[in-house]
Scaffold this motif. Structure first.
Motif, short mmCIF file in Angstrom:
data_model
loop_
_atom_site.label_atom_id
_atom_site.label_comp_id
_atom_site.label_asym_id
_atom_site.label_seq_id
_atom_site.Cartn_x
_atom_site.Cartn_y
_atom_site.Cartn_z
N GLU A 9 -7.87 73.65 21.24
CA GLU A 9 -8.23 75.03 21.57
C GLU A 9 -7.57 75.47 22.88
O GLU A 9 -7.07 76.60 22.98
CB GLU A 9 -9.75 75.17 21.66
N ARG A 10 -7.57 74.59 23.88
CA ARG A 10 -6.93 74.92 25.16
C ARG A 10 -5.44 75.14 24.99
O ARG A 10 -4.86 76.06 25.56
CB ARG A 10 -7.15 73.79 26.18
N LEU A 11 -4.80 74.27 24.21
CA LEU A 11 -3.37 74.41 23.96
C LEU A 11 -3.06 75.70 23.20
O LEU A 11 -2.08 76.39 23.49
CB LEU A 11 -2.84 73.21 23.17
N ARG A 18 0.81 83.02 26.83
CA ARG A 18 2.21 83.13 27.25
C ARG A 18 3.12 83.67 26.13
O ARG A 18 4.33 83.71 26.29
CB ARG A 18 2.70 81.74 27.70
N ASP A 19 2.51 84.04 25.01
CA ASP A 19 3.26 84.51 23.84
C ASP A 19 4.27 83.46 23.40
O ASP A 19 5.41 83.76 23.03
CB ASP A 19 3.95 85.86 24.12
N PHE A 23 7.30 80.38 19.27
CA PHE A 23 8.21 79.24 19.42
C PHE A 23 7.61 77.93 18.91
O PHE A 23 8.32 76.95 18.76
CB PHE A 23 8.61 79.07 20.90
N HIS A 24 6.30 77.93 18.72
CA HIS A 24 5.61 76.69 18.35
C HIS A 24 5.61 76.49 16.84
O HIS A 24 4.56 76.36 16.20
CB HIS A 24 4.19 76.69 18.93
#
Length: 121
Positions: A9-11, A18-19, A23-24
């Protein structure tokens, strides 16, 4: 188990803020994970077996190893989250499979590779 969910959740929030979600992608995260594993391996490159076993005794080396292991862990959690994989469940299933493949009586003290499990279908 809850701690892994909280880290995921934090990740997720970190990337969203950071939008970076764009990219992920699984490919990018797998590549980043591979790069971080390479950085971890570099910390052990050229060490003797004894030096590698005692790397955490040196505060500077310990800090670098700890940071690289954290990077690997975080990218793995993020990749599993993006793919919808429950890491704990996947690890439990894999451990169960390994227990079947590598019975203690046959493989104790051996580095032999076991044959793959037979597909039940």
């Amino acid at each position: 188990m809850r701690e892994l969910e909280e880290l995921a959740e934090r990740l997720r929030a970190f990337a969203r803020t950071r939008d970076w979600e764009q990219f992920h992608t699984p490919k990018n995260l797998a590549m980043a994970l591979s790069g971080e594993v390479g950085e971890l391996v570099a910390e052990f490159q050229w060490l003797t077996p004894h030096q590698a076993a005692t790397v955490m005794d040196d505060p500077a080396s310990a800090g670098r190893v700890r940071a690289e292991i954290a990077d690997v862990f975080l990218y793995l959690i993020r990749l599993a989250d993006v793919l919808g994989i429950d890491l704990t469940q996947a690890a439990q299933v894999k451990l169960d499979e390994n227990a079947l493949r590598y019975d203690a009586g046959t493989y104790r003290g051996s580095t032999r590779k076991a044959p793959p499990l037979q597909d039940p279908h």
